[in-house]
Design an enzyme around this catalytic site. Structure first.
Site, PDB file in Angstrom:
ATOM      1  CG  PHE A 139      -1.913   1.158   1.059  1.00 11.86           C
ATOM      2  CD1 PHE A 139      -2.942   1.240   0.520  1.00 11.86           C
ATOM      3  CD2 PHE A 139      -1.619   2.459   1.789  1.00 11.86           C
ATOM      4  CE1 PHE A 139      -3.738   2.143   0.191  1.00 11.86           C
ATOM      5  CE2 PHE A 139      -2.420   3.381   1.703  1.00 11.86           C
ATOM      6  CZ  PHE A 139      -3.428   3.509   0.852  1.00 11.86           C
ATOM      7  CG  ASP A 224       5.268   3.676   2.116  1.00  9.22           C
ATOM      8  OD1 ASP A 224       5.276   4.534   3.091  1.00  9.22           O
ATOM      9  OD2 ASP A 224       4.318   3.335   1.271  1.00  9.22           O
ATOM     10  CE  LYS A 253      -1.015   5.602   7.885  1.00  9.07           C
ATOM     11  NZ  LYS A 253      -0.521   5.027   6.445  1.00  9.07           N
TER      12      LYS A 253
END
Ligand SMILES: *Cc1c(COP(=O)(O)O)cnc(C)c1O
Length: 398
Positions: A139, A224, A253
């Site tokens: 993702f 990532d 995040k």
């Protein structure tokens, strides 16, 4: 406003991308706890999907942001920004990175990393190197290009034609990767631990081979770290578990502790791919968001939250494995630090998530058979024990 009125407004005026949400609306938070509109208290073991690393209303973050609110929110990147320069240095000081670019989200950070990798090879006069290899079930975000990078058709099938130049290989399968490599390969992009497909860590031997392949073929390695960064996995960054350094990694995040901010971090040599005018942003790296990032990193370091993530995470993992050893319903407990997934043998994850909610715990479900937790890094052993006891009660009650 009552919860039912909010739900009605949402149904009428908000685009239905999130479907039927969990019917709760929180009013305030403190530490790892959230309180909903009815006054019910929940232990937040999802942490806003790995965002609230310091929990809720952390005094260090709150006071830094209040101070910044009274001074300056935004000026544009036409001018020098002190907080931006300071936060960029802080990130480089705690990582293998030499240069930083700030964006507003994880998708945008990954989009920046993809652009940087292609720009780097264009500047090296190697325009034929444009293809990215990512993993199935990965993702990387929701923009067209990061949804293309995401190796799950459910995220991109509606949006074709997708960005050209992406190939996908299965997790931890080095032969498949070798087969996918070509003269066009520009970068391999990996999550150190896949988050959105149910907490699946990379294997050490795989990462060793990937690094070798990258070095031998002039291919960039991109991690990532949008979810795994900032201490989540028990090291400051996920790549640190493997003893290899990426050429580029991305953050978002937890970096702002709840204030939106993303970052592209690169080695000096690769960062040369971006020259004046090649990339930009209006909001990215503004004084307010960067002040949040500074306070988050200062607090993580001062309160030894990476170490806490490692030790409490290992404790939860071990206890959950003990409890579930002879339980047919649980197939596997896996994870790193405070990024933990519980794989069930039956499609009961949503039911178990709702039982946690009834018991005052917020957890996440991935698909129909994985429960995941991403609690704040300030979690104590007592908090962990409360969660473990509740988990045991739920499992034994089924
Ligand atoms: C959440 C996530 C993203 C996307 O971040 P957004 O801020 O939602 O755009 C990208 N990559 C990984 C690994 C993530 O977990």
């Amino acid at each position: 406003m009552e919860l039912n009125d909010i739900i009605e407004l949402d149904k009428k005026y908000y685009m239905n991308t999130f479907g039927s949400r969990t019917p709760v609306c929180f009013e305030k938070g403190e530490g790892i706890f959230l309180t909903d509109k009815s006054g019910k208290k929940y232990a937040d073991f999802l942490g806003g999907i790995a965002v609230n690393a310091l929990g809720h209303s952390h005094p260090a973050l709150t006071s830094a942001l209040i101070d910044q609110l009274g001074k300056l929110l935004h000026t544009s990147n036409l001018y020098y920004i002190e907080n931006q320069a300071v936060l960029a240095k802080m990130i480089c000081d705690i990582s293998c990175g030499d240069k930083v670019f700030f964006a507003n989200s994880g998708a945008e950070a990954n989009e920046g990393a993809i652009k940087l990798a292609r720009a780097y090879f264009k500047k090296k006069n190697m325009p034929g190197k444009y293809e990215f290899i990512t993993l199935t079930n990965s993702f990387h975000g929701r923009t067209i290009t990061t949804a293309t990078a995401t190796g799950q058709v459910k995220y991109n099938k509606l949006y074709s034609p997708l960005t050209p130049g992406f190939a996908y290989v299965p997790l931890n399968n080095i032969d498949a990767l070798k087969e996918a490599i070509s003269d066009h390969t520009c970068a391999i992009m990996l999550e150190p631990v896949q988050g959105e497909s149910g907490v699946r860590p990379l294997e050490q031997t795989y990462v060793n081979e990937v690094k070798k392949i990258c070095m031998g073929n002039d291919i960039l390695l991109i991690f990532d770290e949008v979810q795994t960064g900032m201490g989540r996995t028990g090291k400051m960054f996920g790549y640190m578990h493997f003893g290899v350094e990426p050429d580029i990694f991305t953050l978002a995040k937890a970096l702002g502790g709840g204030i939106p901010i993303g970052a592209v971090v690169a080695k000096d040599e690769v960062a040369k791919g971006f020259e004046p005018g090649d990339h930009g942003t209006t909001f990215g790296g503004n004084p307010f968001a960067c002040r949040a990032g500074i306070a988050v990193i200062e607090t993580i370091l001062a309160d030894k939250l990476v170490e806490n993530s490692a030790s409490i995470g290992a404790y939860i993992l071990e206890r959950l494995r003990q409890i579930t050893e002879n339980i047919f319903l649980v197939n596997e407990v896996r994870g790193l630090g405070l990024m933990i997934g519980i794989q069930f043998t039956l499609p009961e994850a949503v039911k178990i998530k709702n039982l946690f909610l009834d018991n005052g715990f917020l957890v996440g479900s991935v698909g129909d058979s994985v429960i995941r937790i991403l609690p704040p890094l300030i979690l104590t052993k007592a908090d962990a024990d409360a969660f473990i006891d509740t988990f045991r009660n739920i499992i034994y009650s089924l």
